[in-house]
Write a protein that holds these residues in place. Structure first.
Motif, short mmCIF file in Angstrom:
data_model
loop_
_atom_site.label_atom_id
_atom_site.label_comp_id
_atom_site.label_asym_id
_atom_site.label_seq_id
_atom_site.Cartn_x
_atom_site.Cartn_y
_atom_site.Cartn_z
N PRO A 132 1.68 -3.93 -14.40
CA PRO A 132 1.88 -4.85 -13.37
C PRO A 132 3.44 -4.22 -12.96
N ARG A 133 3.54 -4.24 -11.65
CA ARG A 133 5.07 -3.76 -11.26
C ARG A 133 5.18 -4.48 -10.02
N THR A 134 6.83 -4.81 -9.88
CA THR A 134 7.18 -5.87 -8.91
C THR A 134 6.88 -5.31 -7.56
N SER A 135 6.79 -3.92 -7.14
CA SER A 135 6.51 -3.64 -5.87
C SER A 135 5.01 -2.93 -5.93
N PRO A 136 4.30 -2.89 -4.96
CA PRO A 136 3.08 -2.69 -4.73
C PRO A 136 2.85 -1.14 -4.63
N TYR A 137 4.17 -0.87 -4.37
CA TYR A 137 4.13 0.84 -4.23
C TYR A 137 4.56 1.53 -5.32
N SER A 138 4.71 0.97 -6.32
CA SER A 138 5.19 1.69 -7.69
C SER A 138 3.82 2.18 -8.39
N PHE A 139 3.94 2.98 -9.16
CA PHE A 139 2.88 3.63 -9.80
C PHE A 139 2.27 2.60 -10.70
N GLN A 140 0.88 2.38 -10.43
CA GLN A 140 0.22 0.92 -10.97
C GLN A 140 -0.64 1.46 -12.20
N GLY A 141 -0.50 2.58 -12.88
CA GLY A 141 -1.36 2.85 -14.01
C GLY A 141 -2.61 3.58 -13.81
N LEU A 142 -3.23 4.52 -14.74
CA LEU A 142 -4.36 5.16 -14.76
C LEU A 142 -5.79 4.39 -14.69
N GLU A 143 -5.65 3.08 -15.37
CA GLU A 143 -6.70 2.25 -15.29
C GLU A 143 -7.80 2.87 -16.54
N GLU A 144 -9.06 2.79 -16.37
CA GLU A 144 -9.86 3.05 -17.16
C GLU A 144 -9.73 4.58 -17.96
#
Lengths: 344, 344, 344, 344
Positions: A132-144
């Motif tokens: 969860p990142r404050t800005s939508p433009y930050s790295f959001q994770g690799l997910e699965e």
């Protein structure tokens, strides 16, 4: 609950308030002084939850005196709980350490981190696949993909996996790979998510909200437990205050408060709590001395290249130094029986 | 971004930092003084988001000097936006009033409230069908039944409907009944929910988080807008401070700040902002005088019987009085052109 | 006061608490429920001030339900007070405006400022001769020389003088030149200073402390009034929160709260409250609409050359614009009778 | 300092800012990007203190990047300072314990307390003779009579005396009896008092203000040191936050922060920091583990009869238990060399 009537309240006003209280099956006692009239309400607070006494004629204000949570309270369960996560006991004699990078960035980074974490003596590998990142433009994770690397790291090292789940949709997937689900600070009052992790049954690491009171935090645990999942561990990670030198203000006293109010274990995250790697060691030692059941710490093979939170991550060398200190301190405290909580 | 090197930083340290900056395609300028060396970074901040300069050797700390949101910013869109919700313009000449009970409690309660709201001159009916509550034992809302009553009230009165959505699963259902989706304070950083209401396309009323900075709030709007939904309206509803007399501390200055930083409209909720019905009128007038584009207020046919937040709800009589004041004040401010924002 | 006994409290514990309460001449009522026992104390709270019931055996905690101030309270003095300062009435029909530079910097600067302030229509000239500054190396004020310039400016313009006093030693000197003594935020709980300005008798402008609760603020007024000086005016100037965009968070709701709790006037300082000159106009209008009895604003002949707080100072042009708006708004509100406070 | 120009700033605006900077003898460097222009200022920050660049045409905002204190900083004095108070070294190898009742209430109470304190192993007796209290009707202290009892207790036990001074007038008197002067939280920015205790030369225990930043706290020490008194010891006693379960929020991380930013010693007061005697032991142990140079704790022969702060006072038994824990922990940490601060 205690209801304080305003000085100009009439007998009629008082009677109406008393009637409403009796109407929900509770008992009311009136205390009258020369200048002040107060009404005491005794009984199950949840019955009062839906009555807006503050809006009734003649009422000045009301004061809540009992807790709105039950399953999480020490009154309900006087003995301290030990939460078993895939064979690791949290809340028992040994402090449990969860360490790893803030985010899973790549297979290589995670495997390297996992080996370091394992060698240092921690029991859990942490690492965010959903960030969860404050800005939508930050790295959001690799997910699965990130979850798969975490599972692979467990295979290799035997470390247990704790990782954050941020949406109801992702619960099933995260639960399939992780040993323990983390609810992050921003989701501490995402009640839909709390209920679903409650239903899912996996042990939950419940971080304190950015500006959550202890009461709200305990109620968040209650949401999970009320769905039938008793395996909740609290994690103090700092609260938001006016101070800007540290990323958050680590509320160390929450350790002692939660131990008094609840039977559930509590660990401390000095990395997010301070935002500065230099402060991790002193705060880690302090947390253990305060009676915390464990720690969560950020460690990165190369903090200066981390994709998030590098400035609060320990290097492998510092991690080993901190672990060594924690182990010695913890053994000392146990040997000296210094942590028996004082109760009357 | 400006990077402040520690006094003992070496030339080697500085070179490494500069290299990293250039590595992501940004420009670095070094400023050296007798005791201090700083490095300025110019260009798109999002490129720096993933570089943990604070963890690099020789770096003391870094200071962010540009915004991490774009679509929501006034730089990007200098003209104030008007958001059209089913024919009602928010951000235009008239203040838009959203009023109604905290929670939809029954068909009768809502219909009675709707008639009062309509007669008083508001354009929107508010009322929660899904209620996020601190305790799992408090009234949680009528859910879809409540949505149906809201739609029925719209049929009868012509009022537009704004109501809260608390989970991704409920979006479709809520969007089918409501004109505008409300994101509550506790979900302001529930990023999964923000993205989905962004995709859904319905206008969104975005309440400020309990302890959210203006920057975080603007970034929350950015999450919604980044999914293709430009129809976001901010709602200031008080922030959490040490003061306990009021339920929250209404940050009235947020109106002027958001008007300066963003092109999106902002309304104010003095009911949650203060928690006391007596304070609603003065704060409603103040909000309009500060330049707010509208208000959200709690009104209940009978506050003393409300199932939630009765102490902050206006009675029908007080509601009519507040509306009359708002209408006169708003006309006066428009006639006198008192609200033109001062820009150099 | 209500005393909540812990679940395991014995009858013996309860008796001891009751005995202590009766020992100071107060009445105690016991309320017993199945799981909870509480003791209500009725009577003069000041008698309980020195009894540490929370430390007694079997006591879980206690809750205060009455106020610890009296002279400042509306219960004691139901009618709103008007404070007369050298012929100017604060708390009457007209909002009183105090304007001027943050600090007195030179004779020229002050005379120029005074002419501008007078022409714009304010009644008071403000300007610091003694400046409390975070750093010992910042400009600390011209001291007595500054006071003389203030007195000279009064001679020329007829404006009344309000200026800060920071030490007991300086009271006599400041009182000799000023019409009204200002107690700054940092000294709101400098009790020695409060007592001495109480004895001195001059009207006092009491700024809210950086993180003072309303209750502490009212008690600070009580210190002054208890020495025989009833001429106290509150000034809301923003409180410290986590938000950093504004210098402080202006608590506009304090206007409505103080009007309800106290009979004393309250004015608002939007310059310190926001720290940004652009926000002064909207917050000044909002304060007047909220019912404030006046405003304090920083105005500088040339803000870009000010020795302190330039970024929050209005230029002469902006000052005239704000004053014009305030005057129109104030007349409108009076004509429409929009500010009558709602009491049951 | 870094000055961020607004996007529409002209070349003329930039030149004017640069001119002002050069006018006070500092150097300015301009960095221009496509959308952003920033100006870096290098040199002694105190020269900029009086220039309101934020008010200049074209300036968006400015960011301070250097410290405004010097004598208190570790840059200025890299070696940790040891403060000698009547032969006791604070900041050396042993943690220094200051214990005693909140207020001196009577000769008997103090002598009894002093014997207990001495027997438990503390080096300092604390006790307030001048008490700053929120309400003017609360017990205000025995004043000089209390000081005499403190001196008598020193005679009997050999304990050193630390006691609060709240006014400039009382400094001489308090200094005549005490070994160390305490500046309380409410007076941390009472700059007149700070200067005078600076001139007086006695060692000073400087408590952190209720809502003071670390920067303000360090600057308060600078006020004292700048008058020629280098003998300052910090005392963290909790800050004001939204949490109401504890009296204050003990900022344990301040220990590590102050150790990094300053060469002066820091002790911790877990009694005021939590407001609950049960939390004193865990927080005392945590403070020592975090590296604090000592502790201040409230101990009362009979807390339930204390005239102030009884609920946070330890009984003699609890005090002995806490002291025993502190001594063992402290020896262990020293033997294991666990507290060497991590510096690059």
């Amino acid at each position: 609950m205690v209801i304080i009537m305003s000085p100009e309240a009439t007998q009629q006003n008082i009677s109406e308030v008393v009637e409403v209280i009796k109407g929900v099956g509770l008992d009311a006692k009136i205390m009258e002084g020369a200048q002040q009239k107060i009404i005491g309400v005794i009984g199950d607070k949840t019955k009062m939850a839906s009555i807006p006494v503050d809006a009734m004629q003649g009422v000045d204000h009301s004061v809540s005196i009992s807790k709105s949570y039950k399953l999480a309270s020490r009154e309900f369960h006087p003995q301290s709980s030990i939460i078993n996560v895939s064979g690791i006991e949290i809340g028992g004699d040994e402090p449990i350490i969860m360490a790893g990078p803030c985010a899973v960035e790549s297979r290589e980074q995670l495997m390297e981190a996992a080996e370091i974490i394992k060698a240092g003596g921690a029991q859990f590998l942490r690492g965010g696949a959903y960030k969860p990142r404050t800005s939508p433009y930050s790295f959001q994770g690799l997910e699965e993909e990130g979850l798969k690397y975490l599972a692979e790291a467990r295979e290799k090292t035997g470390l247990k996996i704790v990782t954050e789940v941020t949406t109801v949709e992702a619960i099933e997937k995260v639960a399939a790979y992780a040993d323990m689900l983390q609810i992050g600070a921003r989701n501490m009052q995402n009640f839909g998510l709390l209920k679903e992790v409650g239903k899912c049954g996996k042990p939950v690491l419940l971080k304190r909200g950015l500006a959550a009171t202890l009461d709200e935090w305990l109620n968040a645990a209650e949401y999970i437990m009320n769905e039938g999942n008793p395996n909740v561990v609290f994690c103090e990670r700092g609260i938001r205050t006016y101070e800007t030198y540290t990323r958050n203000t680590l509320d160390m006293s929450a350790v002692a408060a939660i131990k008094h109010l609840s039977h559930l274990p509590i660990i401390v995250d000095p990395s997010h709590g301070t935002g500065k790697w230099r402060m991790v060691k002193p705060m880690a030692l302090a947390a253990i001395a305060a009676g915390a059941d464990g720690l969560m710490m950020e460690v990165h093979p190369n903090p200066a290249k981390a994709l998030s939170d590098g400035s609060q991550s320990l290097t492998p060398e510092h991690y080993r130094d901190v672990m060594s200190g924690i182990q010695k301190l913890s053994k000392f405290l146990k040997d000296e029986k210094l942590l028996s909580f004082v109760e009357d």
